[in-house]
Design an enzyme around this catalytic site. Structure first.
Site, short mmCIF file in Angstrom:
data_model
loop_
_atom_site.label_atom_id
_atom_site.label_comp_id
_atom_site.label_asym_id
_atom_site.label_seq_id
_atom_site.Cartn_x
_atom_site.Cartn_y
_atom_site.Cartn_z
N CYS A 83 -3.53 4.42 7.79
CA CYS A 83 -3.76 3.85 9.13
C CYS A 83 -2.70 4.28 10.13
CB CYS A 83 -3.81 2.33 9.03
SG CYS A 83 -5.25 1.75 8.09
N HIS A 128 -13.92 0.47 -0.01
CA HIS A 128 -13.62 1.90 -0.19
C HIS A 128 -12.33 2.16 -0.97
CE1 HIS A 128 -10.42 2.75 2.95
NE2 HIS A 128 -10.79 1.54 3.32
N ASN A 165 0.79 -1.22 0.00
CA ASN A 165 0.00 0.00 0.00
C ASN A 165 0.83 1.28 0.00
OD1 ASN A 165 0.48 -1.21 2.69
ND2 ASN A 165 -0.39 0.69 3.47
#
Length: 382
Positions: free
Chosen positions: A326, A201, A151
């Protein structure tokens, strides 16, 4: 001033058709899918239609799709329940140092319960060496959890090769495919994947919904206990509107649309890199440009503190990131870049993640490139 959003790896805007689908469901189909009266039956039919759409996208059976709240729940379910259910056969787990926190923190928690976890290194390009994986795999290994695509750098992991190595091994193979699903063609059965986590999402669907693919034959107890939803595999009334929104987002990402986006993102990447080179900006790419997800670009700007760069860009209407959403808002450095370069490397404080998605245009990327060059020159001057 038009704002430019280039943080799609953190979350993506909902597609208008997804919003319309969810609105229709919330307005017209409020029944509980578990109810046996007509309202419940209509809701149940929509739930199962969505399951079929998603199963088709992976070429798996609808029964193998378990709807949940998203990637974090999927990761936790796959890892926690595999470890707890299979510990009689061994207590050894394998993952990498560049996983999402939903994987890493779950693994760290299992260590406190007496499990042994091998955290594999990656090289400076973010590649996982298969010889190190081979050396780590043991007879008592019960789970391997390795993300499909990173990511932060976008690096693609050797999922096919790992699946082949586990073909005759009893360990389950889980992959966090949250960033890859929607831009990669993923066939779990061909790749030897037993468990796979997804969030809506990231693909222009709603927040708070996703699914876990669980191959038939993989025996796991549920993480959540209560009702008998999802064939007793995940308790809790299903988020029908969110699930239908997820299915609509999947339908919109046709092979043609995925190919178009990938081509656009390659052009966007080339535009940014060309602008930096032409303006003699000192930079380097974190990760491997040739083996990565098309929508993620991670760059290091030597001597430029990334927090300051991000703030300056934000003031000019551009949204980018310094790493995983995050861990945003904290002082923690990127664990991914630490894994690539070591904890003392200045690259960790000098890197920026740019990620493309729905709504981005070539004109936006050109304006972003100009803004980026201007801001870096100003920071260098000061």
């Amino acid at each position: 001033m038009e704002k430019i959003y280039l943080d799609h790896a953190a979350t993506s805007p909902m597609h208008p058709d997804v919003i319309q689908t969810m609105s229709d469901v919330m307005t017209e189909t409020f029944g509980n899918p578990s109810s046996i009266h007509s309202f419940g039956r209509v809701a149940h039919e929509k739930l199962e239609t969505a399951r079929e759409v998603i199963a088709k996208s992976l070429a798996v059976k609808p029964h193998e799709i378990i709807f949940n709240s998203g990637g974090t729940e999927g990761d936790n379910t796959a890892i926690m329940e595999t470890a707890l259910a299979r510990q009689a056969g061994g207590k050894h787990l394998i993952t990498t140092k560049i996983e999402h926190p939903a994987v890493l923190k779950t693994m760290r928690y299992l260590e406190t319960l007496g499990f042994e976890v091998t955290f594999l290194d990656v090289d400076e390009q973010g590649h996982l060496r298969l010889d190190q994986f081979d050396a780590a795999l043991r007879d008592d290994t019960i789970l391997v959890s390795i993300m499909y695509g990173n990511n932060e750098t976008g690096n693609l992991m050797p999922i096919k090769e790992i699946g082949e190595r586990l073909a005759d091994h009893p360990a389950y193979f889980h992959t966090d495919a949250v960033q890859a699903y929607g831009n990669q063609t993923i066939r779990p059965q061909e790749l030897g994947i037993d468990l796979l986590s997804i969030s809506a999402h990231k693909i222009n669907g709603p927040k708070g919904v996703g699914f876990l693919y669980k191959r038939d034959g993989v025996d796991l107890p549920p993480l959540l206990h209560g009702g008998e939803q999802e064939e007793k595999r995940r308790a809790g009334t299903e988020n029908l509107a969110g699930i239908c929104g997820l299915a609509k987002a999947v339908q919109l990402l046709t092979p043609t649309e995925r190919a178009k986006r990938a081509a656009d993102y390659q052009t966007f990447t080339a535009t940014i890199l060309t602008a930096l080179k032409e303006n003699e900006i000192e930079f380097s790419v974190n990760g491997d440009l040739e083996q990565k997800l098309p929508h993620v670009l991670n760059l290091r700007f030597n001597g430029i503190i990334n927090d300051l760069l991000l703030m300056k860009l934000d003031l000019k209407g551009v949204a980018v990131s310094t790493g995983s959403a995050c861990t945003a808002g904290t002082v923690d450095p990127s664990h991914v870049l630490e894994a690539l370069y070591g904890k003392s490397s200045p690259a960790i404080k000098e890197s920026l993640r740019i990620s493309f998605g729905l709504g981005n245009t070539q004109a936006q990327i050109e304006r972003f490139s100009e803004t980026l060059v201007t801001v870096i020159k100003e920071l260098k001057k000061n």
